[in-house]
Scaffold this active site. Sequence first.
Site, short mmCIF file in Angstrom:
data_model
loop_
_atom_site.label_atom_id
_atom_site.label_comp_id
_atom_site.label_asym_id
_atom_site.label_seq_id
_atom_site.Cartn_x
_atom_site.Cartn_y
_atom_site.Cartn_z
CB SER A 182 -1.10 -0.18 1.10
OG SER A 182 -2.39 1.01 0.71
CG ASP A 195 -16.21 -16.69 -11.69
OD1 ASP A 195 -15.94 -17.02 -12.16
OD2 ASP A 195 -16.54 -17.84 -10.98
CG ASP A 215 -12.80 -20.27 -9.63
OD1 ASP A 215 -13.42 -19.13 -10.00
OD2 ASP A 215 -11.41 -20.20 -9.59
CB ILE A 245 -11.58 -16.45 -8.27
CG1 ILE A 245 -11.57 -16.87 -6.94
CG2 ILE A 245 -10.03 -15.75 -8.30
CD1 ILE A 245 -11.62 -16.17 -5.39
CG ASP A 285 -6.10 -2.74 -2.92
OD1 ASP A 285 -6.39 -2.14 -3.20
OD2 ASP A 285 -4.90 -3.65 -3.23
CG HIS A 298 -5.89 -2.59 0.32
ND1 HIS A 298 -4.64 -2.19 -0.56
CD2 HIS A 298 -5.38 -1.76 1.41
CE1 HIS A 298 -4.31 -1.00 -0.46
NE2 HIS A 298 -4.27 -0.82 1.12
#
Length: 527
Positions: A189, A258, A265, A267, A401, A441
């Site tokens: 970050s 997806d 999945d 993700i 993020d 993040h």
Amino acid sequence: MALLRHLLPVLTVGSAVQSAVLVQDQFQTRCENFAGKIDLPNVKVNFASYIPGSTNLTLDNVPTCDQSQVVSSDICRVAMAVTTSNASEITLEAWFPRDYTGRFLSTGNGGLGGCIQYSDLDYASRLGFATVGANNGHNGTSGEPFYKAPEVLEDFVYRSVHTGIVVGKQLTKLFYDEGFDTSYYLGCSTGGRQGFKLAQDFPGEVDGIIAGAPAINFVGLLSWSAHFYPITGPVGSATYLSLDDWDLVHEEILRQCDGLDGAEDGIIEDPDLCHPNATTLLCSPGATSGSCLTATQVNTVHEVYAPLLSSNSTLIYPRMQPGGEQFAAPAMYNGQPFQYSKDWWRYVVYSDPTWNATKWTIRDAEAALRQNPYNIQTWNADLSPLRDSGSKLLTYHGLQDQLISSDDSKLYYHRLMKTMGVTSNQLDEFYRFFQISGMAHCQDGDGAYGIGNRAETEFSTEPEDNVLMAMVRWVEEGIAPETVRGAKFSDGVGSEVEYYRKHCRYPRRNVYKGPGDYTDETAWECV
């Protein structure tokens, strides 16, 4: 004679115990006498204390910083104040482990802080690194200390980490007779931006930099963070979406995107392929909201996923990557101005603590970009000096993020290639970027985010599974990482690992090929 044979092992064990106690006593004594040996310019030592492993430290911190830290292994903890100008100083700590590996490491910070990252100090010292961390020149997570204090701001931009490394290396050589062999930096970050600042302005200061989710293009980032409030409006306005509404959007984005990587999945492996169309959620005539969106809300979604442009259509900051809505909604689309952005304009850009963040416009972004104090943008795209120094940089970015768009890291990668006139393969010689699918993040997320970038994501210290140790192997053995293997935890670090997945080196992307199911790491291929 038989009695003597039985006694010998006892005597041997006793000698070993005495030897171990002696070594431990020598370490403890060296630590307790260390403060008196430190005579460095601008350095005032507060204390040097031996801390045995398993100690739960109570920290003398402001409420917004860590209040305690369990120390994993025996260390010598040195705390000091280092003067950086007539009007500024940093608080610096060095943790010297008893089980030392000959490696030095500096940690970074987060947000606008203000806070020593004690968990990172413990993580690296547990792995045998002589480790330093600083408070970035002020205390707490607010930007208020920057108010009419340019020297404090300069510490935040670059000077705190640089000073910590310079002093930390001197202390390491003083504490250990053998000094150190290699040096590293680890941050995420703001800590990621600090790592890039080292690479851009102090090439070669450390041998290896691990810089995650970097807050580079910093003023553009704070402008982007600020621009969500004018889009969503306050809670209850026609443009606002509730958390339940954003859950609805998330499910629709997964429905649309997806499967683009070959596996459903939950993700998204490559957000570049995903361009959400929220009109599919538009309420039909007479329908009530709850399972659909109004036309105004649909427009809000489309604006959220658009890049931020200046008044003359120049790109300020790329779009939010789709796929992490459940993390971004409470942080960025919550009907309130983003705190770090509000502080930046109040205490840095306008030096006006009464400035109203709800009135932010693109003109405010342009004013901040013109200012760019101490080049906090950290956007220099020529890393030739870093390459020529022999140092290495490994960067990673979670594709869920919620605070810093992963698209910004991709944008910088392509700017590097263009500015330096190099190919991806040439960049790979000293700079490698990994997209971490299912990571929010710096940690957490829906996927295999356990990559060892900090204690909160560690499941292994093998170089294939741990970005810090991957960098160590790259620097010390010349073996560069081709993939970063992550772990998907059932319920956070320390819980059962549901599956592993190898994250690809950019610009490659993960594609499911089979024949196993998506939890089989061999069923995925970097293409």
